[in-house]
Structure formats: C-alpha cells, structure tokens
Scaffold this active site. Structure first.
Site, PDB file in Angstrom:
ATOM      1  N   HIS A 234      45.944  40.881  37.992  1.00  0.00           N
ATOM      2  CA  HIS A 234      45.799  41.857  39.072  1.00  0.00           C
ATOM      3  C   HIS A 234      47.058  41.935  39.925  1.00  0.00           C
ATOM      4  CE1 HIS A 234      41.192  42.632  39.141  1.00  0.00           C
ATOM      5  NE2 HIS A 234      41.617  42.407  37.933  1.00  0.00           N
TER       6      HIS A 234
ATOM      7  N   VAL B 262      49.614  45.707  39.939  1.00  0.00           N
ATOM      8  CA  VAL B 262      49.723  46.444  41.198  1.00  0.00           C
ATOM      9  C   VAL B 262      51.040  46.060  41.858  1.00  0.00           C
ATOM     10  CG1 VAL B 262      48.657  46.950  43.427  1.00  0.00           C
ATOM     11  CG2 VAL B 262      47.205  46.423  41.460  1.00  0.00           C
TER      12      VAL B 262
ATOM     13  N   ASP C 235      54.516  40.055  42.019  1.00  0.00           N
ATOM     14  CA  ASP C 235      55.263  39.738  43.236  1.00  0.00           C
ATOM     15  C   ASP C 235      54.384  39.045  44.279  1.00  0.00           C
ATOM     16  OD1 ASP C 235      53.588  41.779  44.008  1.00  0.00           O
ATOM     17  OD2 ASP C 235      55.146  42.966  44.997  1.00  0.00           O
TER      18      ASP C 235
ATOM     19  N   HIS D   7      39.279  37.413  28.337  1.00  0.00           N
ATOM     20  CA  HIS D   7      37.833  37.362  28.589  1.00  0.00           C
ATOM     21  C   HIS D   7      37.139  36.323  27.714  1.00  0.00           C
ATOM     22  CE1 HIS D   7      37.919  41.698  30.448  1.00  0.00           C
ATOM     23  NE2 HIS D   7      38.506  40.795  31.210  1.00  0.00           N
TER      24      HIS D   7
HETATM   25  C1  HEM Z   1      41.649  45.432  29.320  1.00  0.00           C
HETATM   26  C2  HEM Z   1      41.112  45.835  30.460  1.00  0.00           C
HETATM   27  C3  HEM Z   1      40.362  44.916  31.378  1.00  0.00           C
HETATM   28  C4  HEM Z   1      39.222  45.229  32.035  1.00  0.00           C
HETATM   29  C5  HEM Z   1      38.502  46.560  31.999  1.00  0.00           C
HETATM   30  C6  HEM Z   1      38.815  44.061  32.770  1.00  0.00           C
HETATM   31  C7  HEM Z   1      37.699  44.000  33.582  1.00  0.00           C
HETATM   32  C8  HEM Z   1      37.166  42.845  34.081  1.00  0.00           C
HETATM   33  C9  HEM Z   1      35.923  42.754  34.796  1.00  0.00           C
HETATM   34  C10 HEM Z   1      35.038  43.939  35.160  1.00  0.00           C
HETATM   35  C11 HEM Z   1      35.692  41.442  35.064  1.00  0.00           C
HETATM   36  C12 HEM Z   1      34.486  40.840  35.777  1.00  0.00           C
HETATM   37  C13 HEM Z   1      34.745  40.755  37.245  1.00  0.00           C
HETATM   38  C14 HEM Z   1      33.552  40.269  37.995  1.00  0.00           C
HETATM   39  O1  HEM Z   1      32.435  40.762  37.813  1.00  0.00           O
HETATM   40  O2  HEM Z   1      33.704  39.353  38.810  1.00  0.00           O
HETATM   41  C15 HEM Z   1      36.792  40.705  34.521  1.00  0.00           C
HETATM   42  C16 HEM Z   1      36.931  39.358  34.604  1.00  0.00           C
HETATM   43  C17 HEM Z   1      38.047  38.673  34.168  1.00  0.00           C
HETATM   44  N1  HEM Z   1      39.200  39.242  33.655  1.00  0.00           N
HETATM   45 FE1  HEM Z   1      39.416  41.132  33.044  1.00  0.00          FE
HETATM   46  N2  HEM Z   1      39.707  43.063  32.556  1.00  0.00           N
HETATM   47  C18 HEM Z   1      40.675  43.540  31.710  1.00  0.00           C
HETATM   48  C19 HEM Z   1      41.789  42.855  31.291  1.00  0.00           C
HETATM   49  C20 HEM Z   1      42.089  41.576  31.663  1.00  0.00           C
HETATM   50  C21 HEM Z   1      43.359  40.932  31.439  1.00  0.00           C
HETATM   51  C22 HEM Z   1      44.571  41.591  30.795  1.00  0.00           C
HETATM   52  C23 HEM Z   1      43.248  39.659  31.925  1.00  0.00           C
HETATM   53  C24 HEM Z   1      44.281  38.567  31.976  1.00  0.00           C
HETATM   54  C25 HEM Z   1      45.327  38.495  31.180  1.00  0.00           C
HETATM   55  C26 HEM Z   1      41.900  39.515  32.428  1.00  0.00           C
HETATM   56  C27 HEM Z   1      41.353  38.367  32.925  1.00  0.00           C
HETATM   57  C28 HEM Z   1      40.075  38.237  33.388  1.00  0.00           C
HETATM   58  C29 HEM Z   1      39.456  36.963  33.684  1.00  0.00           C
HETATM   59  C30 HEM Z   1      40.083  35.596  33.446  1.00  0.00           C
HETATM   60  C31 HEM Z   1      38.196  37.238  34.209  1.00  0.00           C
HETATM   61  C32 HEM Z   1      37.172  36.235  34.723  1.00  0.00           C
HETATM   62  C33 HEM Z   1      37.384  36.020  36.205  1.00  0.00           C
HETATM   63  C34 HEM Z   1      36.536  34.908  36.801  1.00  0.00           C
HETATM   64  O3  HEM Z   1      35.733  34.295  36.105  1.00  0.00           O
HETATM   65  O4  HEM Z   1      36.731  34.624  37.991  1.00  0.00           O
HETATM   66  N3  HEM Z   1      41.243  40.702  32.277  1.00  0.00           N
HETATM   67  N4  HEM Z   1      37.684  41.592  33.936  1.00  0.00           N
END
Ligand code: HEM
Ligand SMILES: *[C@@H]1O[C@H](CO)[C@@H](O)[C@H](O)[C@H]1NC(C)=O
Ligand SMILES: *[C@@H]1O[C@H](CO)[C@@H](O)[C@H](O)[C@H]1NC(C)=O
Length: 327
Positions: free
Chosen positions: A68, A72, A76, A195
């Site tokens: 994130h 954005v 940085d 994920h």
């Molecule tokens: C490809 C498009 C992506 C979408 C649409 C997406 C969307 C999301 C969403 C909706 C969540 C759940 C948030 C919540 O309910 O708290 C999530 C969690 C997460 N995302 Fe993604 N994400 C994407 C790509 C990425 C990328 C590129 C990374 C890192 C390189 C990433 C790392 C994570 C991680 C580690 C979590 C878990 C966070 C936690 O457990 O605190 N995501 N993402």
C-alpha cells in the site's frame, strides 16, 4: 556537440525517459548503508524476528503495508504518517493491521539506538527490509533488498483514491493498475500470491457467497465446498471485525499453495480467482502451482520491482526522525 547532435541527444534522452519512467530507481542499490550503518539489516531482522514471536500478524501486516505504501505516491513511507486525513485514513487503507506500523516503528528505534546509525536510515528503507524479512521468516524466498529510498513529504487520504486494487477487479483492471506502476502481468500474478498469508474481513468477499447475481446465489467460479465453509465462517450480519485466513490450507506459510488453491477454485477474492479463470493468466498460475522454485524467483524479482516504484531522492524526500510524523 553540434546542434544536430545535441538535438538527437535530447530526443533520445526524452525517449529513454518515456520508455523507462521508473528509472529514478537506478539510484537504489544493495548495501547502500554499508558505510554509515553497516548493521542496519541485522538490527531490523532481529526486531522483526522478535515481533513475529509476539504475533504472527506481523507477517501479513508488514507485507501489505509495503504494498500500500508503494502503490500510493511510491515507496516513501507516506502510508506511515499518523496525522488525521493522511493516507492511512482512506477507506482502502482498510484494516491495515497496526502490527505492520508497529514493526517499522520498533525497527526504526532499534536502528537509531546504534551509534552512527541515528537518523541515517529512512523509514521507507526500514519498511522494505522488514518486508523482505517477514517473507523469508515465513518460508518464502529471500532476496537482497535494494536501498536508498527517502521518506516522502506528503500524505493525503485523497491521493489513495484509484491507486489500490479492489477485490472485485477483473484481469484488465488488475493489469492496468499494475502497469501504471511499471509491473507486468507476471509480476502482478506473482505479487498476488502474497495472499498466501494473512486475513480478510468477511465484507471483502461476501458478494461472492450471498446474492451473487440473478442466475446464481453463489459465484460459480467458487468451489462449492469452500463456499459453504465461507458461509459458515461469515454468516449474514457477521461481526464486521471477524477476519478469516486467506489461504485455508497453509495460512501461516509463505508458499505456492496460493496457486494450488486457485486450481481448486478456492481463491478468496474475484481478483484472486480470475487469475485462473482468465485464459491469459491461467498458464502462469498452473506453472507456479507446479513449480515452487519458479514462483519463488518470480516473486523475489517482482518484489524488487515493486520496491522501485516512485522512489524519492534529493529534495523530494528526507529521512524522517519519527516514521509517523513529518520532520
Ligand atoms: C492484486 C490485487 C490485490 C487486491 C485486490 C488485494 C486486496 C486485498 C484485500 C481486500 C485484503 C483483505 C483486507 C481486509 O479485509 O482486512 C487483502 C489482504 C492482504 N493483502 Fe492484498 N490485494 C492485492 C494485492 C496484494 C499485493 C500485491 C500484496 C503484497 C505484495 C498484498 C498483500 C496482502 C496481505 C499480506 C494481506 C493480509 C493483511 C493482513 O492479514 O493484515 N495484496 N488484500
Ligand atoms: C483506516 O481508515 C479508516 C477510515 O476509513 C480508519 O477508521 C482506520 O482507523 C484507519 N486505519 C488505520 C490503521 O489507521
Ligand atoms: C473443490 O475442493 C475440493 C477439495 O476441497 C476438491 O476435491 C474439488 O476438486 C474442488 N472442486 C473444484 C471444482 O475445483
């Protein structure tokens, strides 16, 4: 140089800038702090290890925070700013778990406590190192991290709008948003495998399990057994604080099971499952489901490219004393 040569020179320079808009990153390098703070990577690693012992959430929280941050205004540490109305207050920051912020704050304090290192290492670089470490410490690939980012001087919630992918995105939308950050479809597929660890709130995928459309109450690309499990963990009117594992099989291991899940139609979000459903991305999913070394290499390469997005140098940035406050 004659006038013509000069013209050719400037034309090719601007062509180069058009072809490589992210080449500001050329200034990043491994061992950037070798002279001023040679122990920085060891110090950060120790803090990260200790923090993971306290809570597993450190791993997904830090990894997502880095993503994130980079999408954005570049990598940085602008996402770290704590004042109200900053990036973290946008609804898409969502649920960025506090443990990611805490990891960076603690690592920064540990680095600053080392003689010679005080105020020499940026928050953006500490986040990049900590992210590399949480991946390696949960079973994922390790890679040498490029350093030399400065911390940004602005952070607004408004700047987040339209910069982060949504869980209902299709392949074209995913590709477009990653391309805007200099990342290919293959990079996007590799990075989506983040994920393989972490949690999601029920609201992020409830549209797939209840009232999907007029033909089908449940998304037809969702495994029926898995859909039933999701419905039992996330009943209608579930407590909005409930979050579930995104990888139901190996939720605490950074591995290629993410891709095997997609083959079983057990991707949690539309944006995950579409990588298997769309014929343009399916071959890559199958390749990485069957070859964890190939996935690990692609993931490390894509993380390195992600870390180059919008890097600040010179007067565009500085080294924040407190990661959550502008100097
Ligand atoms: C490809 C498009 C992506 C979408 C649409 C997406 C969307 C999301 C969403 C909706 C969540 C759940 C948030 C919540 O309910 O708290 C999530 C969690 C997460 N995302 Fe993604 N994400 C994407 C790509 C990425 C990328 C590129 C990374 C890192 C390189 C990433 C790392 C994570 C991680 C580690 C979590 C878990 C966070 C936690 O457990 O605190 N995501 N993402
Ligand atoms: C993210 O933004 C929401 C408002 O959209 C806010 O309630 C929440 O506290 C913010 N999260 C963090 C970690 O700052
Ligand atoms: C659904 O998941 C089960 C394992 O949980 C698997 O045996 C089955 O083949 C999957 N169905 C589809 C359509 O992929």
């Amino acid at each position: 140089m004659g006038r013509f040569n000069l013209l050719v020179f400037f034309c090719s320079l601007s062509l180069l800038l058009c072809l490589f808009p992210h080449s500001a990153s050329a200034q990043l390098r491994k061992n950037y702090y070798a002279n001023v703070c040679p122990s920085v990577e060891t110090t950060v690693r120790n803090v990260v290890r200790q923090k993971i012992q306290q809570t597993f959430v450190t791993i997904p929280a830090t990894l997502r925070l880095f993503f994130h941050d980079c999408f954005v205004q570049g990598c940085d540490a602008s996402v770290m700013i704590g004042s109200s109305g900053a990036e973290k207050d946008h609804e898409d920051n969502l649920s960025l778990a506090g443990d990611g912020f805490d990891t960076v704050i603690k690592a920064k304090a540990a680095v600053d406590a080392v003689r010679g290192c005080t105020n020499k290492v940026s928050c953006a670089d500490i986040l990049a190192i900590a992210t590399r470490d949480v991946i390696a410490l949960s079973g994922g690939p390790s890679y040498e991290v490029e350093l030399g980012r400065l911390d940004g001087k602005t952070s607004t919630a408004a700047s987040v709008t339209g910069k982060l992918p949504h869980p209902n995105f299709n392949l074209n939308q995913l590709n477009a948003m990653f391309a805007a950050n200099g990342l290919t479809q293959a990079d996007m597929i590799a990075l989506s495998a983040a994920h393989t660890v972490g949690f999601s709130h029920c609201s992020k995928f409830s549209n797939r399990i209840y009232n999907f459309n007029s033909q089908s109450p449940v998304d037809p690309t969702l495994n029926k057994t898995y859909a039933a499990q999701l419905q039992s963990m996330c009943p209608r009117n579930v407590d909005p604080r409930i979050a579930i594992n995104m990888d139901p099989n190996t939720p605490r291991t950074f591995d290629n099971v993410y891709f095997k899940n997609l083959q079983q139609r057990m991707g949690l979000f539309t944006s995950d499952q579409v990588l298997f459903e769309d014929q343009r991305s399916k071959p890559t999913v199958n390749a990485w489901a069957g070859n964890s070394n190939a996935f690990n290499q692609a993931f490390a390469a894509a993380m390195t490219k992600l870390g180059r997005v919008g890097v600040k140098t010179g007067s565009a940035g500085n080294i924040r004393r407190d990661c959550s406050v502008f100097n």
